[in-house]
Structures are given as C-alpha cells and as structure tokens.
Design a protein around this motif. Structure first.
Motif, PDB file in Angstrom:
ATOM      1  N   MET A   1       0.741  -1.216  -0.039  1.00 17.43           N
ATOM      2  CA  MET A   1      -0.075  -0.025   0.015  1.00 17.43           C
ATOM      3  C   MET A   1       0.769   1.332   0.015  1.00 17.43           C
ATOM      4  N   ALA A   2       0.638   2.008  -0.930  1.00 16.97           N
ATOM      5  CA  ALA A   2       1.504   3.471  -0.834  1.00 16.97           C
ATOM      6  C   ALA A   2       1.306   4.363   0.042  1.00 16.97           C
ATOM      7  N   LYS A   3       2.320   4.598   0.457  1.00 20.11           N
ATOM      8  CA  LYS A   3       2.414   5.591   1.564  1.00 20.11           C
ATOM      9  C   LYS A   3       1.663   6.946   1.296  1.00 20.11           C
ATOM     10  N   VAL A   4       0.772   7.564   2.284  1.00 22.47           N
ATOM     11  CA  VAL A   4       0.331   8.855   2.073  1.00 22.47           C
ATOM     12  C   VAL A   4       1.152  10.081   2.553  1.00 22.47           C
ATOM     13  N   LYS A   5       1.180  10.810   1.824  1.00 18.84           N
ATOM     14  CA  LYS A   5       2.263  12.109   2.129  1.00 18.84           C
ATOM     15  C   LYS A   5       1.382  13.266   2.478  1.00 18.84           C
ATOM     16  N   TYR A   6       1.657  14.249   3.492  1.00 22.76           N
ATOM     17  CA  TYR A   6       1.031  15.424   3.806  1.00 22.76           C
ATOM     18  C   TYR A   6       2.108  16.655   3.649  1.00 22.76           C
ATOM     19  N   TYR A   7       1.569  17.712   3.597  1.00 26.07           N
ATOM     20  CA  TYR A   7       2.163  18.966   3.805  1.00 26.07           C
ATOM     21  C   TYR A   7       1.469  20.012   4.544  1.00 26.07           C
ATOM     22  N   TYR A   8       2.312  20.998   5.246  1.00 30.02           N
ATOM     23  CA  TYR A   8       1.523  21.755   6.243  1.00 30.02           C
ATOM     24  C   TYR A   8       1.357  22.824   5.448  1.00 30.02           C
ATOM     25  N   ASP A   9      -0.173  23.501   5.760  1.00 33.53           N
ATOM     26  CA  ASP A   9      -0.613  24.468   5.067  1.00 33.53           C
ATOM     27  C   ASP A   9      -0.704  25.693   5.929  1.00 33.53           C
ATOM     28  N   SER A  10       0.144  26.589   5.788  1.00 34.12           N
ATOM     29  CA  SER A  10       0.203  27.801   6.875  1.00 34.12           C
ATOM     30  C   SER A  10      -0.835  28.685   6.771  1.00 34.12           C
ATOM     31  N   GLU A  11      -1.651  28.665   5.645  1.00 34.06           N
ATOM     32  CA  GLU A  11      -3.112  29.451   5.896  1.00 34.06           C
ATOM     33  C   GLU A  11      -4.113  28.935   6.817  1.00 34.06           C
ATOM     34  N   THR A  12      -4.004  27.662   6.662  1.00 32.25           N
ATOM     35  CA  THR A  12      -5.221  26.944   7.597  1.00 32.25           C
ATOM     36  C   THR A  12      -4.646  26.522   8.882  1.00 32.25           C
ATOM     37  N   LEU A  13      -3.143  26.452   8.826  1.00 35.48           N
ATOM     38  CA  LEU A  13      -2.561  26.038  10.104  1.00 35.48           C
ATOM     39  C   LEU A  13      -2.926  24.615  10.316  1.00 35.48           C
ATOM     40  N   SER A  14      -2.885  23.797   9.221  1.00 37.12           N
ATOM     41  CA  SER A  14      -3.183  22.347   9.272  1.00 37.12           C
ATOM     42  C   SER A  14      -2.424  21.559   8.298  1.00 37.12           C
ATOM     43  N   TYR A  15      -2.221  20.203   8.317  1.00 39.20           N
ATOM     44  CA  TYR A  15      -1.458  19.403   7.493  1.00 39.20           C
ATOM     45  C   TYR A  15      -2.764  18.896   6.336  1.00 39.20           C
ATOM     46  N   ARG A  16      -2.172  19.018   5.354  1.00 35.30           N
ATOM     47  CA  ARG A  16      -3.112  18.585   4.337  1.00 35.30           C
ATOM     48  C   ARG A  16      -2.603  17.380   3.513  1.00 35.30           C
ATOM     49  N   LYS A  17      -3.422  16.832   2.921  1.00 30.80           N
ATOM     50  CA  LYS A  17      -2.834  15.517   2.126  1.00 30.80           C
ATOM     51  C   LYS A  17      -2.302  15.885   0.791  1.00 30.80           C
ATOM     52  N   ILE A  18      -1.145  15.125   0.293  1.00 29.81           N
ATOM     53  CA  ILE A  18      -0.605  15.447  -0.959  1.00 29.81           C
ATOM     54  C   ILE A  18      -1.332  14.800  -1.972  1.00 29.81           C
ATOM     55  N   GLU A  19      -2.222  15.366  -2.817  1.00 32.08           N
ATOM     56  CA  GLU A  19      -2.739  14.674  -4.044  1.00 32.08           C
ATOM     57  C   GLU A  19      -1.760  14.634  -5.309  1.00 32.08           C
ATOM     58  N   GLN A  20      -1.243  13.552  -5.834  1.00 38.85           N
ATOM     59  CA  GLN A  20      -0.588  13.094  -6.955  1.00 38.85           C
ATOM     60  C   GLN A  20      -1.443  12.747  -8.303  1.00 38.85           C
ATOM     61  N   SER A  21      -1.417  13.671  -9.291  1.00 38.64           N
ATOM     62  CA  SER A  21      -2.272  13.533 -10.392  1.00 38.64           C
ATOM     63  C   SER A  21      -1.496  12.445 -11.273  1.00 38.64           C
ATOM     64  N   LYS A  22      -2.216  11.863 -12.171  1.00 41.79           N
ATOM     65  CA  LYS A  22      -1.639  10.962 -13.095  1.00 41.79           C
ATOM     66  C   LYS A  22      -0.944  11.652 -14.128  1.00 41.79           C
ATOM     67  N   GLY A  23      -1.240  13.169 -14.510  1.00 34.99           N
ATOM     68  CA  GLY A  23      -0.401  13.657 -15.514  1.00 34.99           C
ATOM     69  C   GLY A  23       1.075  14.232 -15.030  1.00 34.99           C
ATOM     70  N   THR A  24       1.050  14.253 -13.451  1.00 34.57           N
ATOM     71  CA  THR A  24       2.464  14.478 -12.858  1.00 34.57           C
ATOM     72  C   THR A  24       3.267  13.325 -12.860  1.00 34.57           C
ATOM     73  N   ILE A  25       2.697  12.323 -12.581  1.00 34.58           N
ATOM     74  CA  ILE A  25       3.658  11.076 -12.416  1.00 34.58           C
ATOM     75  C   ILE A  25       4.110  10.539 -13.852  1.00 34.58           C
ATOM     76  N   SER A  26       3.286  10.871 -14.897  1.00 35.77           N
ATOM     77  CA  SER A  26       3.574  10.553 -16.108  1.00 35.77           C
ATOM     78  C   SER A  26       4.983  11.308 -16.747  1.00 35.77           C
ATOM     79  N   LYS A  27       4.755  12.673 -16.327  1.00 35.57           N
ATOM     80  CA  LYS A  27       6.030  13.617 -16.464  1.00 35.57           C
ATOM     81  C   LYS A  27       7.244  13.177 -15.987  1.00 35.57           C
ATOM     82  N   ILE A  28       6.954  12.598 -14.724  1.00 34.61           N
ATOM     83  CA  ILE A  28       8.047  12.194 -13.788  1.00 34.61           C
ATOM     84  C   ILE A  28       8.705  11.091 -14.822  1.00 34.61           C
ATOM     85  N   VAL A  29       7.997  10.085 -14.854  1.00 36.75           N
ATOM     86  CA  VAL A  29       8.556   8.646 -15.505  1.00 36.75           C
ATOM     87  C   VAL A  29       9.118   9.118 -17.016  1.00 36.75           C
ATOM     88  N   VAL A  30       8.438  10.131 -17.746  1.00 40.63           N
ATOM     89  CA  VAL A  30       9.221  10.499 -18.865  1.00 40.63           C
ATOM     90  C   VAL A  30      10.520  11.021 -18.732  1.00 40.63           C
TER      91      VAL A  30
END
Length: 322
Positions: A1-30
């Motif tokens: 199971m893939a690990k879920v990654k978070y980043y800290y949002d300074s505006e909401t003062l909370s951790y938000r879940k990093i969402e990876q799109s399929k296009g980004t993954i394709s660019k990385i692979v290429v």
C-alpha cells in the motif's frame, strides 16, 4: 500500500494530504526515462572511442601486416643492395680490369636519383616515410641492376672477343725450333748484306734448310701471297686486332690470298728468293702498322731458358741473309 504524504498549510494551520495527479506521474516517468537514455547514449559514445568494430579491427590488422611486410621488404632490399655492391666491386676491379675495359663510374651506376622529389605522390599516409624509403631503395636497386646487367653483357662479349684475340695473336715461332740451324739476325740496325748500308732490320731471320715448313703463328686471313723483288715469295697474314705478320723469301707458297688460316697451319716452305743471300725465313710482326720485335711473341714455344738464349743470339752481329 502506497504511503500517504502530507504537507503543512500555513494558511489553514493544518496538514493537508498531498494529492498526486496522473499527469504529474507521467511527466516524472518520462523525465526519468529520458535521463536514463541520455546517460546510456553518452556512455555508448564514450565507449565507442575505446571499443572498435570487427571491421575496424580487421583494417588495423591489415595495416599492421602491411607495415611488417614493408619493413621486411626494406631489410631484403638492404641485403640485395649489399650483394650487388660486392658484384660491382668485382666487376670494376677484376672482370673489367682483366679484359682491359674502363671501370663504370659510381655516378653512372647511381645516376637519375637526385634533384627533383619524385616521391611526392606518396605523401599523406600514416606510414609515408616507410613506404617512400622502400620505394626509393627499389628504384635505385633496379637502376643499378640494369647498369650491372649491361656491364656483364659487355664482359661476356669481351670474353668471347678475348678468346678470339688470344687465338689470333702471333704466339708461336713460324719454324719449329728443332728445324732451325740458328737465328741469323734479330730486330736491330745492321749492315745489309747486298745493299752494304746500315739499315734497321724489322724482323728476325731464321736459318733453315730449303723446304722446311713455315707455319702461321696465329689465326687470321691471308691478305697477300705473291712474289716481290725484295721479299721474293712472300705471305702476309692479317690476324685482326691490329696484328699482321710477314713471311718472306719462301721457296714455295702453300696458301693463297683470302684464305683463312689457323695457328700452326703450313703456309709455305723456307727458300732463298728475292733479295736474299741464303736459305732462311725473314719473319716480321706488326701491330697497328708498327713493326715489333718478334722475339716477344714466342711465349707459346720457348721456355725461359730458350727465350734467353734466342735473345742473346738475335743481338749478336752474325751473318745477315737479307
């Protein structure tokens, strides 16, 4: 199971879940794939500088083989040149000297290889120096072989001519020494028995009985066979090479004009014809029109002791017969 990654949002003062799109993954692979291919291509280019194809390897082996053969050719040319040099020395100092031919000058043997650069067409190759050196040696050797070949042809011709000359030169006495009474007069000034004047005697007088055989002293051709007032019955033989002999005062001529004779052939018989006061043979030897002392041409008949005795007898002031 893939690990879920978070980043800290300074505006909401909370951790938000990093969402990876399929296009980004394709660019990385290429990007990763392209980078890998670029690294592989660079490596191939670098390796190609050190790794050679079978065709390149075959060409290099062929070039090395040609280089080896040229080096071997140069060595053999040096050996052949050394052998030819020895032959040239023998040719000049022995063969040509023996046959009285002038030696061939060194400039003539190696003529035609100075001045203009005749090997420019060989420039620009990897082994230009090696190839030019071999080509030059081969040219020089070929020229020297042509000169030497012509010289040897000349030597062969001279040898054949020398054999003919040796057979033609007057080399024996015209009368056998057993048939001689004595030498009446030699090659010198003396008082003529009939004219009573001091006159140079151009030949030798051999005292012998009438009818004693007279022999041709060398190969030649009878140029004259006749009777004259001075020499009586006389024969002239042209031996070639500038030599001529005269046989005078014969009782009988046993040859004729134009006949070829060999050394030892009978050409007549001793007599007392012409301006003569006794039975004898008057014999002369000429070279290029000049009378020579015949005593120097008896080497085919006389021992050193006999030659000395005849020389002494010919110089004595004895009875002259013509």
């Amino acid at each position: 199971m893939a690990k879920v990654k978070y980043y800290y949002d300074s505006e909401t003062l909370s951790y938000r879940k990093i969402e990876q799109s399929k296009g980004t993954i394709s660019k990385i692979v290429v990007l990763i794939t392209f980078s890998t291919l670029l690294v592989m291509l660079s490596g191939f280019i670098v390796l190609s500088q050190f790794l050679k194809t079978p065709n390149q390897l075959a060409q290099e082996r062929e070039l090395e083989n040609l280089k080896f053969n040229y080096e071997l050719l140069n060595k053999r040319l040096d050996e052949s040149s050394s052998v030819l040099s020895q032959l040239q020395q023998r040719d000049n100092n022995i063969y040509r000297a023996y046959f009285e031919a002038n030696p061939i000058p060194e400039e003539q043997r190696k003529a035609g290889f100075g001045g203009v650069n005749r090997y420019l067409y060989l420039n620009g190759y990897d082994n230009t120096k090696l190839v030019k050196n071999a080509t030059k040696k081969l040219d020089i050797l070929s020229k020297q072989l042509v000169v030497q070949s012509k010289s040897l042809d000349e030597i062969v011709s001279l040898a054949k001519e020398k054999e003919t000359m040796l057979a033609s030169i007057p080399a024996i006495m015209p009368i056998k020494k057993e048939d001689l009474s004595y030498v009446a007069s030699g090659f010198k000034y003396r008082m003529h028995p009939i004219l009573k004047i001091r006159k140079f005697h151009k030949g030798m007088d051999f005292k012998a009985s009438t009818g004693t055989p007279i022999y041709a002293s060398g190969n030649g051709k009878v140029s004259l066979a006749q009777r004259s007032a001075t020499f009586g019955k006389v024969v002239y033989i042209d031996h070639g090479f500038g030599y001529r002999t005269v046989y005078a005062h014969m009782s009988k001529i046993a040859t004729r004009k134009g006949r070829k004779v060999k050394r030892g052939d009978i050409i007549g018989y001793v007599g007392n014809t012409g301006r003569s006061v006794g039975s004898h043979l008057h014999y002369e030897v000429h070279k290029n029109g000049r009378a020579l002392n015949p005593i120097n041409f008896y080497y085919g008949d006389l021992t050193p002791e006999e030659f000395l005795a005849m020389q002494i007898a010919s110089e004595e002031e004895g009875q002259s017969y013509d």
